[in-house]
Design an enzyme around this catalytic site. Structure first.
Site, short mmCIF file in Angstrom:
data_model
loop_
_atom_site.label_atom_id
_atom_site.label_comp_id
_atom_site.label_asym_id
_atom_site.label_seq_id
_atom_site.Cartn_x
_atom_site.Cartn_y
_atom_site.Cartn_z
N GLY A 182 0.81 -1.22 0.00
CA GLY A 182 0.00 0.00 0.00
C GLY A 182 0.84 1.26 0.00
O GLY A 182 0.47 2.28 0.58
N GLY A 242 1.42 3.15 -2.59
CA GLY A 242 0.72 4.18 -3.35
C GLY A 242 -0.32 4.88 -2.50
O GLY A 242 -0.46 6.11 -2.51
N LEU A 243 -1.02 4.10 -1.72
CA LEU A 243 -2.06 4.65 -0.86
C LEU A 243 -1.44 5.51 0.24
O LEU A 243 -1.93 6.61 0.54
CB LEU A 243 -2.87 3.50 -0.25
CG LEU A 243 -4.00 3.90 0.67
CD1 LEU A 243 -4.99 4.79 -0.05
CD2 LEU A 243 -4.71 2.65 1.21
N CYS A 246 -16.86 3.98 -23.11
CA CYS A 246 -15.95 3.72 -24.23
C CYS A 246 -16.43 2.51 -25.03
O CYS A 246 -17.42 2.61 -25.73
CB CYS A 246 -14.52 3.57 -23.71
SG CYS A 246 -13.31 4.07 -24.93
N HIS A 267 -13.70 8.37 -20.50
CA HIS A 267 -13.62 7.65 -19.22
C HIS A 267 -13.88 8.60 -18.04
O HIS A 267 -12.93 9.11 -17.43
CB HIS A 267 -12.25 6.99 -19.07
CG HIS A 267 -12.04 5.86 -20.02
ND1 HIS A 267 -12.44 4.58 -19.74
CD2 HIS A 267 -11.50 5.82 -21.26
CE1 HIS A 267 -12.16 3.79 -20.76
NE2 HIS A 267 -11.59 4.53 -21.70
N GLU A 296 -14.68 7.92 -15.13
CA GLU A 296 -14.19 7.37 -13.85
C GLU A 296 -12.82 7.92 -13.48
O GLU A 296 -12.46 7.94 -12.30
CB GLU A 296 -14.17 5.84 -13.90
CG GLU A 296 -13.10 5.18 -14.78
CD GLU A 296 -13.52 5.02 -16.24
OE1 GLU A 296 -14.41 5.77 -16.71
OE2 GLU A 296 -12.92 4.15 -16.93
#
Ligand code: GLN
Length: 547
Positions: free
Chosen positions: A16, A18-19, A380, A519, A521
């Site tokens: 984790g 990146g988190l 998409c 996209h 999201e």
């Protein structure tokens, strides 16, 4: 000049990092600082654009059109700072740059070596835009000791030594495994991983230890002593109910304080955690639940649709509901009637994708949603399949399909309602490409503007008619079919500003049926859910009340 925080990992991957980096970025922002987050990936691919989602998870696309690591998605979701091309780099990119320079003769005949040529290239890259922000957070992929990672670690060592004292710190993430048999947290792997770092000249200032149990004070002191880190800078990181609690959780255990201490910033500005408290409140208090069927190809690996899963969660926050997303393999619908599989869901989503496999199943899912009036979001490829479905079943184009599938096997099976785009405008330039261009780098990538039709459902959802969204595709719906489809009720409610490229389709005579070529999201945030996802989940909640 920015202060630099390098984030490394040891013991095992998937801790984790990146988190933790993203949460730290959010906490520094909460204290009033500006931040930028970066990812350095040791693999040799030039970028993740051509890597299989099975291998590497989602490819995250930036506004400026870079195909990057999915960690950049975390960075944006936690800080709201749009990442740039220059915020993601791999060994492959660095070596390509070095070798290009070598071919051009830039090194004046010198022997090209990892030190100094590769490390210099990395250092130059680290320094890009360092005037812009207070803190630059740079995460190194992989774990310390990986062969590919060495040039990056060496570059960091040099970079720290070349900058003024106190301008760079290193935060290292490790694991404290728990041995049930002896009932103990083991610190040895952490000690070894720090030893590995120190053997290459790097000393961590902050240690973040992933653990399933509280770290007793004695162990914290022991880790500090053996790793040469102050005990208060040994930060325990326990598992969390939701990733969106990470900023608050890390704040409670003193991560941001430890980082500011390491920079000798005193007194530290007080944090304003209003935004994260509000998000945590939504995480903790959902009022009901909706079930969403995601019909796709990479259903076994959630990381392949990381941003999508997160954007749905954000839509849930907006409506105070828990979103239960279930991933269904589109291929099943090619053999079986989709009805028994899809009944009971409050909304259906067909996400982006590449290649023909599973597309007939996606078309059936779109048809089911249209006919049964279940909310449908096509992203998409999911939009393209919705258009193909409408062309076949409403407009009488029996052989409607995408040129992508004919290209795949060189056949001529379909009428190309979705065709290969070979020319488009970027700013005031015309970009052209041939059908057989190399796979990497031939897509319409990054942020493009779209104009929404006045009075359309999407104009209402966005609260305006001018939008900008991120793209990653080669094929386009052909406007030649616009009139026939609109006559049958599929309206082209969003177009590129020049009116050439369909960006959004919707069915006005349906509770919620929207396909988007981009996209959405990628731009959703927990504290600022994307309007399309917020409204899609609202429609799903409404649908759940009908049944
Ligand atoms: N394969 C389709 C295209 O290239 C859709 C891409 C996507 O869904 N991201 O246009």
């Amino acid at each position: 000049m920015a202060r630099y925080i390098f984030i490394t990992g040891g013991v095992v991957s998937s801790l984790g990092k990146g988190l933790a980096s993203a949460a730290l970025g959010a906490l520094l922002q909460a204290r009033g600082y500006s931040v930028r987050l970066r990812k350095l990936d040791p693999y040799l691919n030039v970028d993740p654009g051509t890597m299989s989602p099975f291998e590497h998870g989602e490819v995250f696309v930036t506004d400026d059109g870079a195909e990057t690591d999915l960690d950049l998605g975390h960075y944006e979701r936690f800080t709201g700072v749009p990442c740039r091309k220059t915020d993601s780099v791999s060994s492959g990119r660095i070596y390509t740059n070095v070798l290009d320079k070598e071919r051009k003769g830039d090194y004046l005949g010198k022997t090209i070596q990892v030190i100094p040529h590769v490390t210099n290239e990395i250092k130059d890259w680290l320094a890009i835009d360092d005037e812009d922000v207070d803190f630059m957070l740079c995460e190194i992929g992989g774990t310390v000791g990986d062969i590919e990672g060495l040039p990056f670690f060496e570059a960091i060592r040099q970079f720290q030594a070349e900058r003024p004292r106190g301008q760079c710190i290193l935060m290292h993430l490790t694991l404290l495994p728990y041995l049930a048999a002896s009932g103990e947290l083991k610190t040895k792997p952490t000690q070894h991983s720090v030893k590995e770092l120190r053997s290459i000249g790097l000393q961590p200032d902050v240690l973040v230890c992933r653990t399933e149990h509280e770290i007793p004070e004695t162990e914290r002191a022991k880790i500090g002593m053996f790793c040469n880190v102050r005990p208060e800078s040994v930060i325990p990181a326990m598992d969390m109910k939701s990733i969106y609690k990470a900023p608050l959780a890390y704040h409670e255990v003193g991560l941001d304080q430890a980082v500011l201490d390491a920079f000798s910033i005193s007194p530290a500005p007080k944090p304003d955690l209003t935004r994260w408290n509000a998000v945590a409140e939504r995480v903790d208090n959902p009022d009901g639940e909706v079930r969403i069927a995601i019909v796709g190809k990479y259903v076994k690996l959630e990381d392949a649709y990381k941003s999508l899963a997160e954007a749905l969660t954000h839509g849930g926050f907006h409506n105070r509901v828990k979103v239960r997303a279930e991933w269904l393999d589109a291929e099943i619908f090619e053999r079986e009637d989709p009805a028994p599989h899809l009944e009971g869901f409050n909304a259906i989503l067909v996400p982006g994708g590449f290649g023909e496999r599973g597309t007939e199943g996606k078309i059936k899912a779109a048809q089911f949603a249209r006919e049964r009036k279940i909310p449908y979001l096509g992203i998409c490829l999911g939009m393209q399949m919705a258009v193909v479905e409408a062309a076949r079943n409403l407009a009488g184009v029996g052989r409607a399909g995408s040129q992508e599938f004919d290209h795949e096997d060189g056949s001529d099976r379909f009428e190309h309602v979705v065709y290969h785009m070979t020319e488009w405008t970027e700013g005031n330039q015309t970009v052209r490409r041939k059908a057989d261009d190399a796979k990497g780098g031939t897509m319409r990538l990054g942020a493009y503007a779209a104009t929404l039709a006045d009075g359309s459902q999407v104009a209402d959802i966005y609260g305006g008619v001018a939008i900008e969204e991120r793209h990653r595709h080669r094929y386009e719906v052909d406007i030649k079919y616009r009139q026939r489809l609109e006559e049958k009720g599929l309206s082209f409610s969003g177009m590129s500003p020049d009116g050439e490229l369909p960006e959004i389709v919707e069915i006005p005579d349906h509770p919620w049926y929207i396909g988007v070529q981009f996209h959405p999201e990628l731009k959703s945030k927990p504290f600022d859910p994307h309007p399309l996802f917020a409204d899609y989940i609202r429609a799903a909640v409404e649908q759940s009340r009908l049944v």
